[in-house]
Design a protein around this motif. Structure first.
Motif, PDB file in Angstrom:
ATOM      1  N   MET A   1       0.837  -1.202   0.000  1.00 27.80           N
ATOM      2  CA  MET A   1       0.000   0.000   0.000  1.00 27.80           C
ATOM      3  C   MET A   1       0.875   1.256   0.000  1.00 27.80           C
ATOM      4  O   MET A   1       0.569   2.232  -0.689  1.00 27.80           O
ATOM      5  N   THR A   2       1.985   1.217   0.717  1.00 20.69           N
ATOM      6  CA  THR A   2       2.912   2.352   0.745  1.00 20.69           C
ATOM      7  C   THR A   2       3.496   2.598  -0.640  1.00 20.69           C
ATOM      8  O   THR A   2       3.566   3.740  -1.112  1.00 20.69           O
ATOM      9  N   LYS A   3       3.909   1.521  -1.328  1.00 20.09           N
ATOM     10  CA  LYS A   3       4.438   1.649  -2.696  1.00 20.09           C
ATOM     11  C   LYS A   3       3.368   2.193  -3.643  1.00 20.09           C
ATOM     12  O   LYS A   3       3.645   3.026  -4.503  1.00 20.09           O
ATOM     13  N   PHE A   4       2.146   1.712  -3.462  1.00 18.82           N
ATOM     14  CA  PHE A   4       1.036   2.129  -4.311  1.00 18.82           C
ATOM     15  C   PHE A   4       0.749   3.619  -4.117  1.00 18.82           C
ATOM     16  O   PHE A   4       0.550   4.356  -5.082  1.00 18.82           O
ATOM     17  N   ASN A   5       0.743   4.082  -2.876  1.00 24.02           N
ATOM     18  CA  ASN A   5       0.538   5.507  -2.577  1.00 24.02           C
ATOM     19  C   ASN A   5       1.622   6.357  -3.219  1.00 24.02           C
ATOM     20  O   ASN A   5       1.348   7.433  -3.757  1.00 24.02           O
ATOM     21  N   ALA A   6       2.880   5.900  -3.139  1.00 22.36           N
ATOM     22  CA  ALA A   6       4.000   6.643  -3.705  1.00 22.36           C
ATOM     23  C   ALA A   6       3.845   6.781  -5.222  1.00 22.36           C
ATOM     24  O   ALA A   6       4.264   7.781  -5.811  1.00 22.36           O
ATOM     25  N   MET A   7       3.247   5.781  -5.860  1.00 16.41           N
ATOM     26  CA  MET A   7       3.033   5.838  -7.302  1.00 16.41           C
ATOM     27  C   MET A   7       2.181   7.054  -7.669  1.00 16.41           C
ATOM     28  O   MET A   7       2.494   7.779  -8.605  1.00 16.41           O
TER      29      MET A   7
ATOM     30  N   GLY B   1      -8.137  11.121 -21.748  1.00 16.62           N
ATOM     31  CA  GLY B   1      -7.493  10.321 -22.785  1.00 16.62           C
ATOM     32  C   GLY B   1      -6.359   9.454 -22.270  1.00 16.62           C
ATOM     33  O   GLY B   1      -5.921   8.536 -22.967  1.00 16.62           O
ATOM     34  N   ASP B   2      -5.856   9.739 -21.051  1.00 15.82           N
ATOM     35  CA  ASP B   2      -4.804   8.901 -20.480  1.00 15.82           C
ATOM     36  C   ASP B   2      -5.324   7.482 -20.263  1.00 15.82           C
ATOM     37  O   ASP B   2      -6.496   7.277 -19.928  1.00 15.82           O
ATOM     38  N   VAL B   3      -4.429   6.506 -20.459  1.00 13.96           N
ATOM     39  CA  VAL B   3      -4.774   5.095 -20.279  1.00 13.96           C
ATOM     40  C   VAL B   3      -3.934   4.534 -19.139  1.00 13.96           C
ATOM     41  O   VAL B   3      -2.703   4.578 -19.183  1.00 13.96           O
ATOM     42  N   LEU B   4      -4.605   4.028 -18.113  1.00 16.10           N
ATOM     43  CA  LEU B   4      -3.951   3.422 -16.955  1.00 16.10           C
ATOM     44  C   LEU B   4      -4.263   1.931 -16.968  1.00 16.10           C
ATOM     45  O   LEU B   4      -5.427   1.538 -16.933  1.00 16.10           O
ATOM     46  N   ASN B   5      -3.219   1.101 -17.068  1.00 15.70           N
ATOM     47  CA  ASN B   5      -3.386  -0.355 -17.025  1.00 15.70           C
ATOM     48  C   ASN B   5      -2.850  -0.873 -15.707  1.00 15.70           C
ATOM     49  O   ASN B   5      -1.712  -0.578 -15.340  1.00 15.70           O
ATOM     50  N   VAL B   6      -3.678  -1.629 -15.006  1.00 15.60           N
ATOM     51  CA  VAL B   6      -3.295  -2.261 -13.747  1.00 15.60           C
ATOM     52  C   VAL B   6      -3.267  -3.765 -14.031  1.00 15.60           C
ATOM     53  O   VAL B   6      -4.315  -4.391 -14.166  1.00 15.60           O
ATOM     54  N   ASP B   7      -2.058  -4.301 -14.149  1.00 12.99           N
ATOM     55  CA  ASP B   7      -1.871  -5.671 -14.625  1.00 12.99           C
ATOM     56  C   ASP B   7      -1.406  -6.614 -13.525  1.00 12.99           C
ATOM     57  O   ASP B   7      -0.657  -6.207 -12.628  1.00 12.99           O
TER      58      ASP B   7
ATOM     59  N   SER C   1       5.890 -11.999 -12.347  1.00 12.81           N
ATOM     60  CA  SER C   1       6.352 -10.618 -12.138  1.00 12.81           C
ATOM     61  C   SER C   1       5.586  -9.945 -11.011  1.00 12.81           C
ATOM     62  O   SER C   1       6.163  -9.338 -10.133  1.00 12.81           O
ATOM     63  N   GLY C   2       4.267 -10.044 -11.069  1.00 12.92           N
ATOM     64  CA  GLY C   2       3.438  -9.418 -10.061  1.00 12.92           C
ATOM     65  C   GLY C   2       2.557  -8.338 -10.652  1.00 12.92           C
ATOM     66  O   GLY C   2       2.288  -8.319 -11.853  1.00 12.92           O
ATOM     67  N   MET C   3       2.143  -7.404  -9.790  1.00 10.70           N
ATOM     68  CA  MET C   3       1.280  -6.299 -10.205  1.00 10.70           C
ATOM     69  C   MET C   3       2.153  -5.184 -10.774  1.00 10.70           C
ATOM     70  O   MET C   3       3.103  -4.740 -10.157  1.00 10.70           O
ATOM     71  N   VAL C   4       1.786  -4.757 -11.985  1.00 15.80           N
ATOM     72  CA  VAL C   4       2.496  -3.685 -12.669  1.00 15.80           C
ATOM     73  C   VAL C   4       1.460  -2.658 -13.106  1.00 15.80           C
ATOM     74  O   VAL C   4       0.365  -3.024 -13.539  1.00 15.80           O
ATOM     75  N   VAL C   5       1.792  -1.369 -12.978  1.00  9.49           N
ATOM     76  CA  VAL C   5       0.888  -0.310 -13.418  1.00  9.49           C
ATOM     77  C   VAL C   5       1.585   0.493 -14.511  1.00  9.49           C
ATOM     78  O   VAL C   5       2.732   0.923 -14.351  1.00  9.49           O
ATOM     79  N   LEU C   6       0.875   0.673 -15.618  1.00  8.82           N
ATOM     80  CA  LEU C   6       1.387   1.442 -16.754  1.00  8.82           C
ATOM     81  C   LEU C   6       0.484   2.637 -17.002  1.00  8.82           C
ATOM     82  O   LEU C   6      -0.747   2.503 -17.003  1.00  8.82           O
ATOM     83  N   LEU C   7       1.076   3.807 -17.212  1.00  8.64           N
ATOM     84  CA  LEU C   7       0.342   5.001 -17.603  1.00  8.64           C
ATOM     85  C   LEU C   7       0.776   5.344 -19.017  1.00  8.64           C
ATOM     86  O   LEU C   7       1.947   5.641 -19.259  1.00  8.64           O
TER      87      LEU C   7
ATOM     88  N   LYS D   1       3.831   3.520 -20.133  1.00  4.91           N
ATOM     89  CA  LYS D   1       5.062   3.680 -19.354  1.00  4.91           C
ATOM     90  C   LYS D   1       4.843   3.169 -17.930  1.00  4.91           C
ATOM     91  O   LYS D   1       3.878   3.558 -17.268  1.00  4.91           O
ATOM     92  N   ARG D   2       5.742   2.296 -17.482  1.00  6.22           N
ATOM     93  CA  ARG D   2       5.617   1.731 -16.131  1.00  6.22           C
ATOM     94  C   ARG D   2       5.796   2.825 -15.088  1.00  6.22           C
ATOM     95  O   ARG D   2       6.772   3.565 -15.121  1.00  6.22           O
ATOM     96  N   ILE D   3       4.832   2.925 -14.170  1.00  9.56           N
ATOM     97  CA  ILE D   3       4.933   3.918 -13.092  1.00  9.56           C
ATOM     98  C   ILE D   3       4.965   3.244 -11.720  1.00  9.56           C
ATOM     99  O   ILE D   3       4.970   3.922 -10.697  1.00  9.56           O
ATOM    100  N   LEU D   4       4.976   1.912 -11.710  1.00  4.31           N
ATOM    101  CA  LEU D   4       5.057   1.173 -10.452  1.00  4.31           C
ATOM    102  C   LEU D   4       5.914  -0.061 -10.682  1.00  4.31           C
ATOM    103  O   LEU D   4       5.645  -0.835 -11.603  1.00  4.31           O
TER     104      LEU D   4
END
Length: 195
Positions: free
Chosen positions: A122-128, A138-144, A149-155, A158-161
């Motif tokens: 949760m701390t890492k997620f908040n920092a993101m 128009g921005d696209v946020l993918n939560v994969d 690998s695990g959970m990756v978030v792309l904006l 571009k990986r932001i987490l």
């Protein structure tokens, strides 16, 4: 015989149109979500999609991608393999506000014991969210979730987490929309292809 051929011809055209329509992208509020995507080495299909409203304002289009069709939240949370939630912004939203909405959704669908166990991710997620000033229309946020690998978030691609290798945390994020207290009951049904 001519009548039979005519009926057969009409049925063939109807079947062709039906299957052609089933394979096309879904469009909501002018946003197209592909019917299928590739994530890692897996092919995912659009399980369901909808629009997140806040009062009367459209905030984002959301799509849930899974390896197989699921119609219950429990089945989605237990699903093996890759998973994706795609959000396409329909308006500009400050990342702090957006982050608070995510955290609130997680807190509403987890108990104190779960939250304590999820404190580090949760701390890492908040920092993101602190690393992005604003989500723009128009921005696209993918939560994969990518096995291995695990959970990756792309904006916008571009990986932001950095990966969070905790399935329980990914499922806590999914429960924002699919939990017992989802942010929108109608949206939950849409993502589970029940509406």
């Amino acid at each position: 015989m001519k009548l039979f051929k005519a009926i057969f011809g009409i049925l063939a055209v109807c079947c062709t149109l039906f299957f052609a329509h089933a394979a096309t992208a879904v469009e909501l509020a002018g946003v197209k979500l592909e019917d299928s995507i590739k994530l890692g080495n897996e092919n995912l299909r659009l399980n369901g999609a909808g629009i997140r409203y806040k009062v009367v304002f459209k905030i984002y289009v959301i799509g849930l991608y899974l390896t197989d069709k699921k119609t219950s939240a429990a089945d989605v949370l237990a699903a093996p393999g890759a998973r994706r939630v795609t959000l396409v912004m329909l308006r500009d939203v400050g990342s702090e506000e957006f982050g608070k909405a995510f955290i609130s959704g997680i807190e509403q669908n987890t108990d104190a014991t779960e939250r304590a166990a999820l404190a580090a991710p949760m701390t890492k997620f908040n920092a993101m969210f602190a690393s992005v000033s604003e989500l723009k229309q128009g921005d696209v946020l993918n939560v994969d979730w990518i096995p291995g690998s695990g959970m990756v978030v792309l904006l916008n691609g571009k990986r932001i987490l950095e990966p969070i290798a905790d399935t329980a945390f990914y499922n806590a994020v999914l429960r924002i929309w699919l939990g017992t207290k989802p942010i929108d009951d109608k949206l939950k049904l849409q993502l589970l292809a029940e509406q």
